[in-house]
Design a protein around this motif. Structure first.
Motif, PDB file in Angstrom:
ATOM      1  N   VAL A 104       0.811  -1.221   0.000  1.00  0.00           N
ATOM      2  CA  VAL A 104       0.000   0.000   0.000  1.00  0.00           C
ATOM      3  C   VAL A 104       0.841   1.267   0.000  1.00  0.00           C
ATOM      4  O   VAL A 104       0.313   2.358  -0.196  1.00  0.00           O
ATOM      5  CB  VAL A 104      -0.985   0.026   1.191  1.00  0.00           C
ATOM      6  CG1 VAL A 104      -2.005  -1.097   1.068  1.00  0.00           C
ATOM      7  CG2 VAL A 104      -0.265  -0.045   2.526  1.00  0.00           C
ATOM      8  N   TRP A 105       2.163   1.141   0.216  1.00  0.00           N
ATOM      9  CA  TRP A 105       3.009   2.333   0.251  1.00  0.00           C
ATOM     10  C   TRP A 105       4.460   1.929   0.066  1.00  0.00           C
ATOM     11  O   TRP A 105       4.892   0.892   0.586  1.00  0.00           O
ATOM     12  CB  TRP A 105       2.828   3.051   1.586  1.00  0.00           C
ATOM     13  CG  TRP A 105       3.639   4.293   1.743  1.00  0.00           C
ATOM     14  CD1 TRP A 105       3.314   5.552   1.323  1.00  0.00           C
ATOM     15  CD2 TRP A 105       4.920   4.414   2.360  1.00  0.00           C
ATOM     16  NE1 TRP A 105       4.315   6.429   1.648  1.00  0.00           N
ATOM     17  CE2 TRP A 105       5.311   5.753   2.293  1.00  0.00           C
ATOM     18  CE3 TRP A 105       5.786   3.496   2.965  1.00  0.00           C
ATOM     19  CZ2 TRP A 105       6.526   6.214   2.800  1.00  0.00           C
ATOM     20  CZ3 TRP A 105       6.982   3.950   3.474  1.00  0.00           C
ATOM     21  CH2 TRP A 105       7.342   5.301   3.389  1.00  0.00           C
ATOM     22  N   THR A 106       5.226   2.728  -0.678  1.00  0.00           N
ATOM     23  CA  THR A 106       6.668   2.512  -0.836  1.00  0.00           C
ATOM     24  C   THR A 106       7.384   3.856  -0.846  1.00  0.00           C
ATOM     25  O   THR A 106       6.778   4.894  -1.156  1.00  0.00           O
ATOM     26  CB  THR A 106       7.015   1.778  -2.144  1.00  0.00           C
ATOM     27  OG1 THR A 106       6.646   2.588  -3.255  1.00  0.00           O
ATOM     28  CG2 THR A 106       6.340   0.423  -2.229  1.00  0.00           C
ATOM     29  N   GLU A 107       8.675   3.803  -0.510  1.00  0.00           N
ATOM     30  CA  GLU A 107       9.513   5.001  -0.549  1.00  0.00           C
ATOM     31  C   GLU A 107      10.921   4.556  -0.919  1.00  0.00           C
ATOM     32  O   GLU A 107      11.469   3.647  -0.295  1.00  0.00           O
ATOM     33  CB  GLU A 107       9.505   5.676   0.823  1.00  0.00           C
ATOM     34  CG  GLU A 107      10.312   6.958   0.895  1.00  0.00           C
ATOM     35  CD  GLU A 107      10.203   7.592   2.273  1.00  0.00           C
ATOM     36  OE1 GLU A 107       9.271   8.387   2.482  1.00  0.00           O
ATOM     37  OE2 GLU A 107      11.053   7.273   3.135  1.00  0.00           O
ATOM     38  N   GLY A 108      11.521   5.174  -1.930  1.00  0.00           N
ATOM     39  CA  GLY A 108      12.843   4.799  -2.412  1.00  0.00           C
ATOM     40  C   GLY A 108      13.973   5.458  -1.635  1.00  0.00           C
ATOM     41  O   GLY A 108      13.836   6.592  -1.169  1.00  0.00           O
ATOM     42  N   HIS A 109      15.096   4.729  -1.501  1.00  0.00           N
ATOM     43  CA  HIS A 109      16.298   5.232  -0.834  1.00  0.00           C
ATOM     44  C   HIS A 109      17.527   4.783  -1.613  1.00  0.00           C
ATOM     45  O   HIS A 109      17.526   3.696  -2.195  1.00  0.00           O
ATOM     46  CB  HIS A 109      16.385   4.698   0.601  1.00  0.00           C
ATOM     47  CG  HIS A 109      15.335   5.271   1.493  1.00  0.00           C
ATOM     48  ND1 HIS A 109      15.571   6.356   2.300  1.00  0.00           N
ATOM     49  CD2 HIS A 109      14.030   4.938   1.665  1.00  0.00           C
ATOM     50  CE1 HIS A 109      14.455   6.650   2.952  1.00  0.00           C
ATOM     51  NE2 HIS A 109      13.511   5.815   2.579  1.00  0.00           N
ATOM     52  N   THR A 110      18.558   5.592  -1.599  1.00  0.00           N
ATOM     53  CA  THR A 110      19.764   5.254  -2.353  1.00  0.00           C
ATOM     54  C   THR A 110      20.657   4.254  -1.626  1.00  0.00           C
ATOM     55  O   THR A 110      21.442   3.567  -2.261  1.00  0.00           O
ATOM     56  CB  THR A 110      20.588   6.518  -2.669  1.00  0.00           C
ATOM     57  OG1 THR A 110      20.848   7.213  -1.456  1.00  0.00           O
ATOM     58  CG2 THR A 110      19.844   7.421  -3.633  1.00  0.00           C
ATOM     59  N   THR A 111      20.548   4.157  -0.296  1.00  0.00           N
ATOM     60  CA  THR A 111      21.374   3.207   0.454  1.00  0.00           C
ATOM     61  C   THR A 111      20.512   2.339   1.357  1.00  0.00           C
ATOM     62  O   THR A 111      19.416   2.744   1.783  1.00  0.00           O
ATOM     63  CB  THR A 111      22.418   3.921   1.339  1.00  0.00           C
ATOM     64  OG1 THR A 111      21.731   4.664   2.353  1.00  0.00           O
ATOM     65  CG2 THR A 111      23.307   4.837   0.520  1.00  0.00           C
ATOM     66  N   ARG A 122      14.816   4.742   7.944  1.00  0.00           N
ATOM     67  CA  ARG A 122      13.443   5.194   7.691  1.00  0.00           C
ATOM     68  C   ARG A 122      12.429   4.159   8.167  1.00  0.00           C
ATOM     69  O   ARG A 122      11.402   4.508   8.751  1.00  0.00           O
ATOM     70  CB  ARG A 122      13.279   5.466   6.197  1.00  0.00           C
ATOM     71  CG  ARG A 122      11.915   5.962   5.835  1.00  0.00           C
ATOM     72  CD  ARG A 122      11.633   7.336   6.397  1.00  0.00           C
ATOM     73  NE  ARG A 122      10.433   7.857   5.757  1.00  0.00           N
ATOM     74  CZ  ARG A 122       9.449   8.452   6.398  1.00  0.00           C
ATOM     75  NH1 ARG A 122       9.527   8.669   7.695  1.00  0.00           N
ATOM     76  NH2 ARG A 122       8.398   8.875   5.748  1.00  0.00           N
ATOM     77  N   GLU A 123      12.724   2.887   7.958  1.00  0.00           N
ATOM     78  CA  GLU A 123      11.840   1.819   8.448  1.00  0.00           C
ATOM     79  C   GLU A 123      11.694   1.919   9.963  1.00  0.00           C
ATOM     80  O   GLU A 123      10.583   1.857  10.496  1.00  0.00           O
ATOM     81  CB  GLU A 123      12.412   0.445   8.080  1.00  0.00           C
ATOM     82  CG  GLU A 123      11.626  -0.713   8.627  1.00  0.00           C
ATOM     83  CD  GLU A 123      12.288  -2.062   8.415  1.00  0.00           C
ATOM     84  OE1 GLU A 123      11.731  -3.067   8.872  1.00  0.00           O
ATOM     85  OE2 GLU A 123      13.372  -2.124   7.799  1.00  0.00           O
ATOM     86  N   LYS A 124      12.800   2.121  10.644  1.00  0.00           N
ATOM     87  CA  LYS A 124      12.781   2.250  12.099  1.00  0.00           C
ATOM     88  C   LYS A 124      11.953   3.462  12.527  1.00  0.00           C
ATOM     89  O   LYS A 124      11.178   3.402  13.486  1.00  0.00           O
ATOM     90  CB  LYS A 124      14.210   2.364  12.624  1.00  0.00           C
ATOM     91  CG  LYS A 124      14.326   2.384  14.113  1.00  0.00           C
ATOM     92  CD  LYS A 124      15.778   2.413  14.535  1.00  0.00           C
ATOM     93  CE  LYS A 124      15.902   2.443  16.041  1.00  0.00           C
ATOM     94  NZ  LYS A 124      17.301   2.452  16.482  1.00  0.00           N
ATOM     95  N   GLN A 125      12.102   4.560  11.798  1.00  0.00           N
ATOM     96  CA  GLN A 125      11.362   5.782  12.094  1.00  0.00           C
ATOM     97  C   GLN A 125       9.855   5.563  11.940  1.00  0.00           C
ATOM     98  O   GLN A 125       9.069   5.969  12.799  1.00  0.00           O
ATOM     99  CB  GLN A 125      11.846   6.872  11.133  1.00  0.00           C
ATOM    100  CG  GLN A 125      11.279   8.234  11.369  1.00  0.00           C
ATOM    101  CD  GLN A 125      11.816   9.217  10.345  1.00  0.00           C
ATOM    102  OE1 GLN A 125      11.733   8.972   9.140  1.00  0.00           O
ATOM    103  NE2 GLN A 125      12.382  10.304  10.816  1.00  0.00           N
TER     104      GLN A 125
END
Length: 104
Positions: A53-60, A67-70
């Protein structure tokens, strides 16, 4: 590229994780045969099927893990009542995830 993702099942349960392959990871979560037969079912296998239902891209990977922890910190109650994460997901079916700025 790495991704943080949120899955939701038919009962409205959520799962938050990170991966470098969204399609493969979703398939693994939904494939009950992908686990070791002698081990008990995992949370995602037990409560499948899941929808992303939601995704967010990260370079590392490190950034994705932070971000997952946050996001997870916003999804668990620290006392009584709703968390900002769950309240946002319930409002009119909108998928409102705390932004990086508001979650800090």
């Amino acid at each position: 590229m790495y991704y943080v993702y949120i899955l939701e099942n038919r009962k409205g349960r959520f799962y938050i994780g990170h991966t470098n392959s969204l399609e493969r990871r979703l398939d693994r979560h939904n494939d009950r045969t992908s686990r070791v037969p002698s081990e008990p079912l995992t949370y995602t296998h037990k409560h499948s099927p899941w929808e992303m239902v939601w995704t967010e891209g990260h370079t590392t990977r490190s950034s994705a893990m932070q971000r997952e922890k946050q996001i997870k910190a916003h999804s668990h109650p620290t006392g009584c009542g709703e968390t900002p994460f769950r309240a946002g997901l319930k409002k009119g079916g909108r998928r409102r995830i705390p932004t990086k700025e508001s979650a800090v």
